[in-house]
Scaffold this motif. Structure first.
Motif, PDB file in Angstrom:
ATOM      1  N   LYS A 118      82.031 -40.760   8.384  1.00  0.00           N
ATOM      2  CA  LYS A 118      80.678 -41.805   8.524  1.00  0.00           C
ATOM      3  C   LYS A 118      80.308 -41.302   9.331  1.00  0.00           C
ATOM      4  CE  LYS A 118      83.801 -44.115  11.916  1.00  0.00           C
ATOM      5  NZ  LYS A 118      84.236 -45.300  11.945  1.00  0.00           N
ATOM      6  N   GLY A 119      78.561 -41.894   8.857  1.00  0.00           N
ATOM      7  CA  GLY A 119      77.436 -41.894   9.789  1.00  0.00           C
ATOM      8  C   GLY A 119      78.017 -42.176  11.493  1.00  0.00           C
ATOM      9  N   ILE A 120      77.807 -40.727  12.279  1.00  0.00           N
ATOM     10  CA  ILE A 120      77.481 -41.427  13.599  1.00  0.00           C
ATOM     11  C   ILE A 120      76.129 -41.202  14.682  1.00  0.00           C
ATOM     12  CG2 ILE A 120      78.687 -40.665  15.970  1.00  0.00           C
ATOM     13  CD1 ILE A 120      81.017 -39.704  14.253  1.00  0.00           C
ATOM     14  N   THR A 121      75.331 -41.864  15.043  1.00  0.00           N
ATOM     15  CA  THR A 121      73.890 -41.719  15.528  1.00  0.00           C
ATOM     16  C   THR A 121      74.123 -40.921  16.975  1.00  0.00           C
ATOM     17  OG1 THR A 121      74.272 -43.545  17.155  1.00  0.00           O
ATOM     18  CG2 THR A 121      73.658 -43.543  14.659  1.00  0.00           C
ATOM     19  N   ALA A 122      72.553 -40.426  17.657  1.00  0.00           N
ATOM     20  CA  ALA A 122      73.257 -39.687  18.394  1.00  0.00           C
ATOM     21  C   ALA A 122      73.325 -40.737  19.561  1.00  0.00           C
ATOM     22  CB  ALA A 122      71.633 -38.515  18.764  1.00  0.00           C
ATOM     23  N   GLU A 123      72.779 -41.954  19.774  1.00  0.00           N
ATOM     24  CA  GLU A 123      73.263 -42.665  20.528  1.00  0.00           C
ATOM     25  C   GLU A 123      74.493 -43.175  20.755  1.00  0.00           C
ATOM     26  OE1 GLU A 123      71.160 -43.131  18.030  1.00  0.00           O
ATOM     27  OE2 GLU A 123      68.726 -42.390  19.274  1.00  0.00           O
TER      28      GLU A 123
END
Length: 296
Positions: A53-58
């Motif tokens: 699933k999508g994980i952001t740099a933040e």
């Protein structure tokens, strides 16, 4: 306009100007910024993460701050993949903690960690330079034996031009240089010398049956030789270019830089064999022809 009617020797000066301008830009960028080396040539750790699933740099940055390994770390997020590059080498404890924290965000995440120590990075860079130089030396010896020294000089300048153009483009646009990039450069040299040898072989063949009286006769010989082989060169380069281009578009991340280097190198290699190598041989040969004959 037919390819057979083009004056390749005359047109070459425009390609010389373009190549010289790009070479100067590349030298300036290399002097100021250098190359954007991957972890293959630079000490540090590279963590490649496959996500479900999508994980952001933040979301990842606080984890790096918490583990105190955020210094000089760069995060490259994606929909299904994330890459974290560290200029320092992660120890086993840091690696395990990083995997544990990110697994809390995505339980199905899988990790691939590549680490290069400083000595290994220096050795890889040194060996890559040796590989390119040795291959060029072998080409010089082969062409000198098969043809003559003027062909060898023209061929090696053309090859160095092709290799440096790829390096210059990667430096100007800050593209990542890894081990596959070196493989691409060596492959480009192979394709380029193949095209160059085909044209040189035709020049040598036409030279046997030509009576050269002045500079214009030599120009016509080079133009005729190039026109007789240009379609073969274009078809060969275009076939490989199409394959490399779609490999760049559809291939995996691990071979993306290889594919891009091939695409760039094939474009430069296609025109260097025609507009640089052959006209350069003409320049060297015309100087010989213009020498006054010795008195008998």
């Amino acid at each position: 306009m037919s390819f057979k009617n083009l004056n390749y020797v005359h047109l070459s000066k425009y390609f010389y100007i373009f190549s010289i301008a790009l070479t100067l830009a590349g030298i300036i960028c290399l002097s100021v910024f250098g190359l954007n080396y991957s972890v293959d040539f630079r000490a540090g750790s590279n963590v490649d993460i496959t996500l479900s699933k999508g994980i952001t740099a933040e979301q990842v940055q606080p984890i790096l701050d918490k583990l105190k390994i955020a210094d000089e770390a760069s995060i490259s997020p994606g929909e299904e993949r994330m890459n974290i590059r560290f200029t320092q080498v992660l120890n086993e404890d840091q690696e395990m903690k990083l995997k544990g924290e990110i697994s809390k965000l995505d339980e199905k995440a899988s990790f691939e960690v590549n680490t290069v120590d400083p000595e290994m990075a220096k050795e890889l860079a040194r060996n890559a330079i040796y590989a390119v130089l040795i291959s060029c030396l072998g080409i010089i010896v082969y062409v000198s034996i098969r043809f003559e020294w003027r062909f060898a000089v023209a061929a090696i300048i053309s090859l160095l031009h092709d290799a440096f153009m790829v390096v210059a483009v990667f430096s100007i646009f800050r593209l990542e240089v890894d081990l596959t990039f070196i493989i691409a450069v060596l492959t480009i040299i192979g394709y380029s010398i193949n095209d160059t040898i085909v044209i040189f072989d035709r020049i040598r063949e036409n030279l046997r049956f030509s009576k050269l009286k002045n500079r214009q006769d030599l120009i016509e010989l080079v133009n005729r030789s190039v026109s007789q082989t240009i379609m073969r060169s274009i078809y060969t380069a275009l076939t490989v270019f199409v394959a490399a281009f779609f490999l760049f578009l559809l291939g995996g991340e691990s071979i993306r830089m290889f594919s891009l280097a091939m695409v760039i190198g094939l474009l430069f290699g296609a025109y260097s064999s025609i507009f640089i190598a052959s006209p350069l041989w003409f320049v060297l040969k015309s100087k010989q022809k213009n020498k006054p004959a010795k008195a008998s």
